[in-house]
Motif scaffolding. Structure first.
Motif, mmCIF file in Angstrom:
data_model
loop_
_atom_site.group_PDB
_atom_site.id
_atom_site.type_symbol
_atom_site.label_atom_id
_atom_site.label_comp_id
_atom_site.label_asym_id
_atom_site.label_seq_id
_atom_site.Cartn_x
_atom_site.Cartn_y
_atom_site.Cartn_z
ATOM 1 N N ASN A 29 40.060 37.249 49.790
ATOM 2 C CA ASN A 29 39.977 36.886 48.487
ATOM 3 C C ASN A 29 38.584 37.391 47.887
ATOM 4 O O ASN A 29 37.778 37.614 48.646
ATOM 5 C CB ASN A 29 39.654 35.190 47.995
ATOM 6 C CG ASN A 29 40.855 34.370 48.758
ATOM 7 O OD1 ASN A 29 42.129 34.818 48.587
ATOM 8 N ND2 ASN A 29 40.426 33.257 49.290
ATOM 9 N N TRP A 30 38.866 37.882 46.594
ATOM 10 C CA TRP A 30 37.567 38.477 45.921
ATOM 11 C C TRP A 30 36.962 37.243 45.265
ATOM 12 O O TRP A 30 37.038 36.730 44.329
ATOM 13 C CB TRP A 30 38.251 39.467 44.808
ATOM 14 C CG TRP A 30 38.973 40.471 45.581
ATOM 15 C CD1 TRP A 30 40.409 40.609 45.405
ATOM 16 C CD2 TRP A 30 38.444 41.467 46.037
ATOM 17 N NE1 TRP A 30 40.702 41.729 45.827
ATOM 18 C CE2 TRP A 30 39.678 42.311 46.394
ATOM 19 C CE3 TRP A 30 37.413 42.088 46.382
ATOM 20 C CZ2 TRP A 30 39.655 43.738 47.106
ATOM 21 C CZ3 TRP A 30 37.308 43.290 47.117
ATOM 22 C CH2 TRP A 30 38.274 44.005 47.486
ATOM 23 N N GLU A 31 35.803 36.993 45.997
ATOM 24 C CA GLU A 31 34.935 35.786 45.824
ATOM 25 C C GLU A 31 33.948 35.862 45.035
ATOM 26 O O GLU A 31 33.558 35.062 44.409
ATOM 27 C CB GLU A 31 34.659 35.163 47.367
ATOM 28 C CG GLU A 31 35.730 34.754 48.211
ATOM 29 C CD GLU A 31 34.956 34.047 49.543
ATOM 30 O OE1 GLU A 31 35.472 34.543 50.408
ATOM 31 O OE2 GLU A 31 34.237 33.473 49.325
ATOM 32 N N SER A 32 33.152 37.243 45.006
ATOM 33 C CA SER A 32 31.937 37.243 44.230
ATOM 34 C C SER A 32 32.255 38.413 43.265
ATOM 35 O O SER A 32 32.932 39.466 43.649
ATOM 36 C CB SER A 32 30.712 37.851 45.129
ATOM 37 O OG SER A 32 30.456 36.808 45.946
ATOM 38 N N TRP A 33 31.933 38.270 41.915
ATOM 39 C CA TRP A 33 32.254 39.475 41.199
ATOM 40 C C TRP A 33 30.980 39.697 40.265
ATOM 41 O O TRP A 33 30.046 38.725 40.039
ATOM 42 C CB TRP A 33 33.303 38.687 39.927
ATOM 43 C CG TRP A 33 34.556 38.505 40.480
ATOM 44 C CD1 TRP A 33 34.976 37.409 41.128
ATOM 45 C CD2 TRP A 33 35.618 39.401 40.407
ATOM 46 N NE1 TRP A 33 36.451 37.495 41.565
ATOM 47 C CE2 TRP A 33 36.629 38.728 41.204
ATOM 48 C CE3 TRP A 33 35.967 40.631 39.633
ATOM 49 C CZ2 TRP A 33 38.006 39.608 41.349
ATOM 50 C CZ3 TRP A 33 36.974 41.379 39.785
ATOM 51 C CH2 TRP A 33 37.983 40.611 40.633
#
Length: 124
Positions: free
Chosen positions: A110-114
């Motif tokens: 999952n792309w957790e930090s943006w």
């Protein structure tokens, strides 16, 4: 937690180049891969390409894709600086978008930090 800060966006004429940077801080040892996304006005956010943090394996940006954005863009990483780059060449007006970097932590998929995003505007 990983914090991401993008920079390098701006206004450029068609055919020009920009290099975006994404600096990571915090628990960078947990980063499995870093990706660049973009969101054009009225469109959904889309993945441009990603790179694995330790191996440098890339997906999605390759000169083999020719004139598409994937062939004109190159993703790279400087592990010493905890920074990922997106080199964008031969820019087109349709590349205009907000560009975001994101981190997949601990290979959870999952792309957790943006990051907060950086605007790229290409004029014709």
């Amino acid at each position: 937690q990983v914090q991401l800060v993008e920079s390098g966006g701006g206004l450029v004429q068609a055919g020009g180049s920009l290099r975006l940077s994404c600096a990571a801080s915090g628990r960078t040892l947990s980063i499995y891969r870093m990706g660049w996304f973009r969101q054009a006005p009225g469109k959904e956010r889309e993945l441009v390409c990603f790179i694995r943090w330790t191996t440098g394996y890339t997906y999605g940006c390759n000169a083999a894709y020719g004139d598409s954005e994937r062939g004109r863009f190159t993703i790279s990483i400087d592990n010493a600086k905890n920074t990922v780059y997106l080199q964008m060449n031969s820019l087109k007006p349709e590349d205009t978008a907000v560009y975001y970097c994101a981190a997949d932590l601990n290979s959870r998929g999952n792309w957790e930090s943006w990051g907060q995003g950086t605007q790229v505007t290409v004029s014709s």
